[in-house]
Design a protein around this motif. Sequence first.
Motif, PDB file in Angstrom:
ATOM      1  N   ILE A 110      46.587  43.741  40.117  1.00 18.23           N
ATOM      2  CA  ILE A 110      46.505  42.621  39.192  1.00 18.23           C
ATOM      3  C   ILE A 110      45.374  42.916  38.207  1.00 18.23           C
ATOM      4  CG2 ILE A 110      47.521  40.940  40.759  1.00 18.23           C
ATOM      5  CD1 ILE A 110      44.770  40.092  41.617  1.00 18.23           C
ATOM      6  N   GLY A 111      45.133  41.989  37.277  1.00 19.20           N
ATOM      7  CA  GLY A 111      44.109  42.226  36.260  1.00 19.20           C
ATOM      8  C   GLY A 111      44.714  42.890  35.039  1.00 19.20           C
ATOM      9  N   ASP A 112      44.051  42.675  33.890  1.00 17.50           N
ATOM     10  CA  ASP A 112      44.568  43.237  32.646  1.00 17.50           C
ATOM     11  C   ASP A 112      43.468  43.228  31.582  1.00 17.50           C
ATOM     12  OD1 ASP A 112      44.343  40.557  31.821  1.00 17.50           O
ATOM     13  OD2 ASP A 112      46.504  40.191  31.997  1.00 17.50           O
ATOM     14  N   LEU A 113      43.837  43.588  30.373  1.00 19.94           N
ATOM     15  CA  LEU A 113      42.869  43.669  29.284  1.00 19.94           C
ATOM     16  C   LEU A 113      42.295  42.303  28.932  1.00 19.94           C
ATOM     17  CD1 LEU A 113      44.636  46.189  26.857  1.00 19.94           C
ATOM     18  CD2 LEU A 113      43.056  46.662  28.741  1.00 19.94           C
ATOM     19  N   GLU A 114      43.089  41.255  29.075  1.00 18.13           N
ATOM     20  CA  GLU A 114      42.600  39.916  28.741  1.00 18.13           C
ATOM     21  C   GLU A 114      41.502  39.481  29.698  1.00 18.13           C
ATOM     22  OE1 GLU A 114      43.320  38.014  26.066  1.00 18.13           O
ATOM     23  OE2 GLU A 114      44.418  39.787  25.397  1.00 18.13           O
ATOM     24  N   LEU A 115      41.688  39.738  30.977  1.00 20.00           N
ATOM     25  CA  LEU A 115      40.688  39.348  31.960  1.00 20.00           C
ATOM     26  C   LEU A 115      39.368  40.075  31.712  1.00 20.00           C
ATOM     27  CD1 LEU A 115      40.480  37.538  34.537  1.00 20.00           C
ATOM     28  CD2 LEU A 115      40.716  39.662  35.837  1.00 20.00           C
ATOM     29  N   ALA A 116      39.449  41.320  31.248  1.00 26.27           N
ATOM     30  CA  ALA A 116      38.245  42.126  31.026  1.00 26.27           C
ATOM     31  C   ALA A 116      37.648  41.935  29.639  1.00 26.27           C
ATOM     32  CB  ALA A 116      38.576  43.602  31.233  1.00 26.27           C
TER      33      ALA A 116
ATOM     34  N   GLU B 259      54.125  39.157  40.910  1.00 25.96           N
ATOM     35  CA  GLU B 259      54.184  38.421  39.650  1.00 25.96           C
ATOM     36  C   GLU B 259      53.403  37.107  39.745  1.00 25.96           C
ATOM     37  OE1 GLU B 259      57.167  41.422  39.849  1.00 25.96           O
ATOM     38  OE2 GLU B 259      56.821  39.720  41.203  1.00 25.96           O
ATOM     39  N   GLN B 260      53.507  36.415  40.867  1.00 30.60           N
ATOM     40  CA  GLN B 260      52.751  35.173  41.052  1.00 30.60           C
ATOM     41  C   GLN B 260      51.249  35.441  41.080  1.00 30.60           C
ATOM     42  OE1 GLN B 260      54.852  33.996  44.667  1.00 30.60           O
ATOM     43  NE2 GLN B 260      55.551  32.114  43.660  1.00 30.60           N
ATOM     44  N   ASN B 261      50.857  36.511  41.776  1.00 32.04           N
ATOM     45  CA  ASN B 261      49.434  36.848  41.850  1.00 32.04           C
ATOM     46  C   ASN B 261      48.878  37.196  40.482  1.00 32.04           C
ATOM     47  OD1 ASN B 261      49.191  36.458  44.643  1.00 32.04           O
ATOM     48  ND2 ASN B 261      49.883  38.538  45.091  1.00 32.04           N
ATOM     49  N   ARG B 262      49.660  37.899  39.681  1.00 30.51           N
ATOM     50  CA  ARG B 262      49.203  38.249  38.333  1.00 30.51           C
ATOM     51  C   ARG B 262      49.109  37.009  37.458  1.00 30.51           C
ATOM     52  NH1 ARG B 262      53.103  43.619  38.048  1.00 30.51           N
ATOM     53  NH2 ARG B 262      51.754  44.946  39.367  1.00 30.51           N
ATOM     54  N   ALA B 263      50.062  36.113  37.605  1.00 34.09           N
ATOM     55  CA  ALA B 263      50.024  34.881  36.815  1.00 34.09           C
ATOM     56  C   ALA B 263      48.833  34.012  37.212  1.00 34.09           C
ATOM     57  CB  ALA B 263      51.327  34.106  37.000  1.00 34.09           C
ATOM     58  N   ASP B 264      48.538  33.954  38.509  1.00 37.90           N
ATOM     59  CA  ASP B 264      47.390  33.173  38.980  1.00 37.90           C
ATOM     60  C   ASP B 264      46.094  33.731  38.418  1.00 37.90           C
ATOM     61  OD1 ASP B 264      49.049  31.528  40.393  1.00 37.90           O
ATOM     62  OD2 ASP B 264      48.591  32.375  42.366  1.00 37.90           O
ATOM     63  N   LEU B 265      45.969  35.054  38.411  1.00 39.43           N
ATOM     64  CA  LEU B 265      44.739  35.650  37.897  1.00 39.43           C
ATOM     65  C   LEU B 265      44.609  35.433  36.400  1.00 39.43           C
ATOM     66  CD1 LEU B 265      42.222  37.180  38.762  1.00 39.43           C
ATOM     67  CD2 LEU B 265      43.411  39.316  38.257  1.00 39.43           C
ATOM     68  N   ALA B 266      45.726  35.424  35.696  1.00 39.14           N
ATOM     69  CA  ALA B 266      45.685  35.178  34.256  1.00 39.14           C
ATOM     70  C   ALA B 266      45.093  33.805  33.951  1.00 39.14           C
ATOM     71  CB  ALA B 266      47.082  35.305  33.665  1.00 39.14           C
TER      72      ALA B 266
END
Length: 312
Positions: A83-89, A26-33
Amino acid sequence: MTVHPDARKFLDIVAGAPPLDTQTVEQNRADLAEAVSLTGERQPVSSVEDIEIAGVPVRVYRPFEASSPAPAFLYFHGGGWTIGDLELADSTVRDISIAAEAIGISVDYRLAPENPFPAALDDALAVTTAVLKGESGLNIDVNHVGVAGDSAGGNLAAVVAQQLRGQEPRLAHQALVYPATDLSGLRTSSHSEFAEGHFLTARDLQYFYANYVGKADATDPRLSPALNADLTDLPPATVITAGCDPLRDEGESYARAMSEADNTVTSVRFTGQVHPFLFIGGVIEDANVARRLIGTQLRASFSNPAAKLSER
């Protein structure tokens, strides 16, 4: 190899980030966001819509309104299947869609470790198959459909291209950006040369691979497409690598192997760039160049799928 000045700016921004395996998912996903602000301006398109295809969430980008069926590509984002999601892409897919003059479908596949292999691949295959069968609910020309992705997403795109070869309608193109093609070990020169200090580390790769592979056999070609003994009859491919990336050599080796199996392959290395430069369009100008290149290659395949694209 000297790091490109733009890539150095990016490395300076992320310097001091903790190793991924010292934090929760969860922290890694939040950092990437938080990195979305680095991805560049979101170019306007005719419409953006969040829907589901084959039960999988996707984001659909239409660069223009068309009354007749339009070409399309599916995009699988990177992030180590974790990690990563539609927003990052988002900015990436917008730019490719505009350059390709095609509908972009960004796939929100399930992530590990909650959903290890083959969950992400199953989602990628389900959406791609539905699009090719004309079951997406979108006004798509099913004879002009490609797949694209970066890193883990490049892995998914490569495997989808292998799994669906020989089926009709055929995929028109595969665009693989610094794809992970062999998850069975870190044995190449670039794995050693760039194991530290260039954003994506050997430790990160081991973390991602453990999350995604789970209890599966990492030599399975559905995990490691480069280990498939048969690379014939694949869609035309564009393979993009970064000069200072641990995944550089395996991506370029896969490009050569596909070419030697008599497939049409365009292989381009962005000298001095680091993983994951394609996303960092707000800092790294080569990201925007690469996005246009992918779109141009897709558009060329849609215009003439049989055309021979030059190997570089």
